[in-house]
Design a protein around this motif. Structure first.
Motif, PDB file in Angstrom:
ATOM      1  N   SER A   1       0.845  -1.197   0.000  1.00  0.00           N
ATOM      2  CA  SER A   1       0.000   0.000   0.000  1.00  0.00           C
ATOM      3  C   SER A   1       0.877   1.243   0.000  1.00  0.00           C
ATOM      4  CB  SER A   1      -0.931  -0.004   1.216  1.00  0.00           C
ATOM      5  OG  SER A   1      -0.202   0.121   2.421  1.00  0.00           O
ATOM      6  N   GLY A   2       0.362   2.313  -0.572  1.00  0.00           N
ATOM      7  CA  GLY A   2       1.131   3.555  -0.642  1.00  0.00           C
ATOM      8  C   GLY A   2       2.451   3.362  -1.370  1.00  0.00           C
TER       9      GLY A   2
ATOM     10  N   ASP B   1      -4.244   7.191  -6.110  1.00  0.00           N
ATOM     11  CA  ASP B   1      -4.387   7.717  -7.461  1.00  0.00           C
ATOM     12  C   ASP B   1      -3.884   6.662  -8.438  1.00  0.00           C
ATOM     13  OD1 ASP B   1      -3.802   9.000  -9.973  1.00  0.00           O
ATOM     14  OD2 ASP B   1      -3.784  10.944  -8.973  1.00  0.00           O
ATOM     15  N   LEU B   2      -4.787   6.060  -9.204  1.00  0.00           N
ATOM     16  CA  LEU B   2      -4.405   4.962 -10.083  1.00  0.00           C
ATOM     17  C   LEU B   2      -3.369   5.383 -11.109  1.00  0.00           C
ATOM     18  CD1 LEU B   2      -4.739   2.052 -10.957  1.00  0.00           C
ATOM     19  CD2 LEU B   2      -6.692   2.751 -12.374  1.00  0.00           C
ATOM     20  N   GLN B   3      -3.486   6.595 -11.630  1.00  0.00           N
ATOM     21  CA  GLN B   3      -2.512   7.047 -12.627  1.00  0.00           C
ATOM     22  C   GLN B   3      -1.107   7.102 -12.047  1.00  0.00           C
ATOM     23  OE1 GLN B   3      -4.105  10.768 -14.165  1.00  0.00           O
ATOM     24  NE2 GLN B   3      -5.078   9.702 -15.878  1.00  0.00           N
ATOM     25  N   LYS B   4      -0.982   7.570 -10.813  1.00  0.00           N
ATOM     26  CA  LYS B   4       0.333   7.585 -10.163  1.00  0.00           C
ATOM     27  C   LYS B   4       0.833   6.165  -9.929  1.00  0.00           C
ATOM     28  CE  LYS B   4      -0.195  12.079  -7.885  1.00  0.00           C
ATOM     29  NZ  LYS B   4      -0.276  12.805  -6.580  1.00  0.00           N
TER      30      LYS B   4
ATOM     31  N   ALA C   1      -0.181  -2.033 -11.190  1.00  0.00           N
ATOM     32  CA  ALA C   1      -0.835  -0.955 -10.448  1.00  0.00           C
ATOM     33  C   ALA C   1      -2.228  -1.402 -10.015  1.00  0.00           C
ATOM     34  CB  ALA C   1      -0.940   0.293 -11.309  1.00  0.00           C
ATOM     35  N   ILE C   2      -2.606  -0.994  -8.808  1.00  0.00           N
ATOM     36  CA  ILE C   2      -3.954  -1.272  -8.330  1.00  0.00           C
ATOM     37  C   ILE C   2      -4.422  -0.078  -7.507  1.00  0.00           C
ATOM     38  CG2 ILE C   2      -3.229  -2.445  -6.188  1.00  0.00           C
ATOM     39  CD1 ILE C   2      -5.566  -4.446  -6.723  1.00  0.00           C
ATOM     40  N   GLN C   3      -5.641   0.378  -7.779  1.00  0.00           N
ATOM     41  CA  GLN C   3      -6.172   1.519  -7.039  1.00  0.00           C
ATOM     42  C   GLN C   3      -6.506   1.054  -5.627  1.00  0.00           C
ATOM     43  OE1 GLN C   3      -9.315   2.530  -5.630  1.00  0.00           O
ATOM     44  NE2 GLN C   3      -8.388   4.507  -5.138  1.00  0.00           N
TER      45      GLN C   3
ATOM     46  N   ASN D   1     -12.447  -3.480  -1.017  1.00  0.00           N
ATOM     47  CA  ASN D   1     -13.162  -4.651  -1.534  1.00  0.00           C
ATOM     48  C   ASN D   1     -12.829  -4.906  -2.998  1.00  0.00           C
ATOM     49  OD1 ASN D   1     -14.411  -5.052   0.930  1.00  0.00           O
ATOM     50  ND2 ASN D   1     -16.241  -3.900   0.382  1.00  0.00           N
ATOM     51  N   THR D   2     -12.730  -3.835  -3.793  1.00  0.00           N
ATOM     52  CA  THR D   2     -12.401  -3.986  -5.206  1.00  0.00           C
ATOM     53  C   THR D   2     -11.000  -4.566  -5.382  1.00  0.00           C
ATOM     54  OG1 THR D   2     -13.835  -2.145  -5.823  1.00  0.00           O
ATOM     55  CG2 THR D   2     -12.139  -2.762  -7.403  1.00  0.00           C
ATOM     56  N   ALA D   3     -10.051  -4.081  -4.582  1.00  0.00           N
ATOM     57  CA  ALA D   3      -8.675  -4.577  -4.668  1.00  0.00           C
ATOM     58  C   ALA D   3      -8.597  -6.042  -4.242  1.00  0.00           C
ATOM     59  CB  ALA D   3      -7.758  -3.721  -3.807  1.00  0.00           C
ATOM     60  N   VAL D   4      -9.265  -6.377  -3.151  1.00  0.00           N
ATOM     61  CA  VAL D   4      -9.248  -7.762  -2.675  1.00  0.00           C
ATOM     62  C   VAL D   4      -9.860  -8.688  -3.717  1.00  0.00           C
ATOM     63  CG1 VAL D   4     -10.185  -9.344  -0.945  1.00  0.00           C
ATOM     64  CG2 VAL D   4      -9.256  -7.132  -0.237  1.00  0.00           C
ATOM     65  N   ASN D   5     -10.969  -8.280  -4.303  1.00  0.00           N
ATOM     66  CA  ASN D   5     -11.623  -9.105  -5.323  1.00  0.00           C
ATOM     67  C   ASN D   5     -10.734  -9.292  -6.549  1.00  0.00           C
ATOM     68  OD1 ASN D   5     -13.926  -9.424  -3.760  1.00  0.00           O
ATOM     69  ND2 ASN D   5     -14.997  -7.691  -4.691  1.00  0.00           N
ATOM     70  N   ALA D   6      -9.995  -8.244  -6.919  1.00  0.00           N
ATOM     71  CA  ALA D   6      -9.101  -8.351  -8.077  1.00  0.00           C
ATOM     72  C   ALA D   6      -7.992  -9.359  -7.819  1.00  0.00           C
ATOM     73  CB  ALA D   6      -8.506  -6.978  -8.399  1.00  0.00           C
ATOM     74  N   ILE D   7      -7.400  -9.328  -6.634  1.00  0.00           N
ATOM     75  CA  ILE D   7      -6.326 -10.273  -6.307  1.00  0.00           C
ATOM     76  C   ILE D   7      -6.880 -11.687  -6.212  1.00  0.00           C
ATOM     77  CG2 ILE D   7      -4.589 -10.903  -4.585  1.00  0.00           C
ATOM     78  CD1 ILE D   7      -4.489  -7.896  -3.830  1.00  0.00           C
TER      79      ILE D   7
END
Length: 257
Positions: free
Chosen positions: A12-13, A39-42, A56-58, A68-74
């Motif tokens: 993270s970060g 920031d996804l672009q960063k 990259a992951i927002q 929740n979105t990040a956990v689901n993606a992984i």
């Protein structure tokens, strides 16, 4: 789903500072690394710079939907997580552009605005635990997993109770004490998980020049990343460890709680 022979990490970060250095080192050591960034672009720019297996992951750890979105993606892509590095943190929630001395002066326990204290603790304590809790099921699915949380020696009660500590005056009620709370919660987690496949570690980068201290730290980000990178890469450290740079910690880099 990939086989769990691959090492998969989330930092993270990770688009800047110590988090970026950790993500870069993991990618160089054959980890698939999710570069977490509000920031996804960063995050995408950081992942391109890292190269290799960086993705990259927002991720805004204070936002449950983002978590929740990040956990689901992984979970969808791999089904497990080998390593979680909790690096995201903030040092204050007041006016930007202030010097470190000005920030610390405003964060003394006698005058610290309670709303600002709550904002900093929301990120550094509650949100850090929230992302950890959400990813724990995926960590438990790995053969051997670890949680590495970037903390600070500034959170050590033993160090700060020593009048000879030159940094004692920097132990404020907002940032410094948030790290004390963080240490306590993750020591509690280490004790809870000590008979599982998940190890828990805390690590201090030292007084590193980052945005957290208005880049007034004495160590470069590369120097400050040495111990966090070591802890992220070494798989046989005892669970519940709290370590810091060799120049201000005890034998084997261990810090007192």
């Amino acid at each position: 789903m990939q086989t769990n022979e691959k090492k998969v990490a989330l930092v993270s970060g990770a688009n800047t500072g110590v988090g970026f250095q950790i993500a870069k080192a993991l990618a160089e050591n054959d980890y698939i690394v999710y570069v977490g960034s509000r920031d996804l672009q960063k995050g995408e720019a950081a992942a391109r710079e890292i190269g290799g297996k960086a993705k990259a992951i927002q991720l805004d750890i204070t936002d449950s939907n983002s978590i929740n979105t990040a956990v689901n993606a992984i979970e969808t892509e791999f089904g497990y997580l080998t390593l979680l590095v909790n690096n995201a943190a903030i040092s204050h929630a007041g006016k930007s552009g202030r010097t470190m001395e000005e920030v610390l002066g405003a964060q003394r326990a006698s005058i610290a605005p309670i709303n600002e204290l709550k904002t900093v603790w929301e990120t550094n304590v509650f949100a850090t635990l929230a992302i950890t809790q959400s990813l724990l099921p995926l960590l438990k699915k790995a053969p051997a997993a670890r949680i590495v949380t970037v903390s600070s020696a500034l959170g050590s009660l033993q160090i700060n109770s020593n009048p000879e500590n030159p940094y004692r005056s920097a132990f404020d009620a907002v940032y410094g004490a948030s790290k004390t709370a963080l240490n306590g919660i993750f020591l509690s987690l280490a004790i809870e998980l000590e008979n599982t496949n998940v190890k828990v570690h805390l690590v201090s980068p030292g007084f590193t020049a980052t945005a957290l201290n208005n880049f007034q730290g004495t160590d470069t980000v590369e120097e400050g990343s040495i111990e966090p990178i070591r802890v992220a890469l070494v798989e046989d450290l005892p669970t519940g460890s709290f370590t810091g740079p060799a120049n201000f910690s005890g034998p084997n880099n261990f810090l007192p709680w």
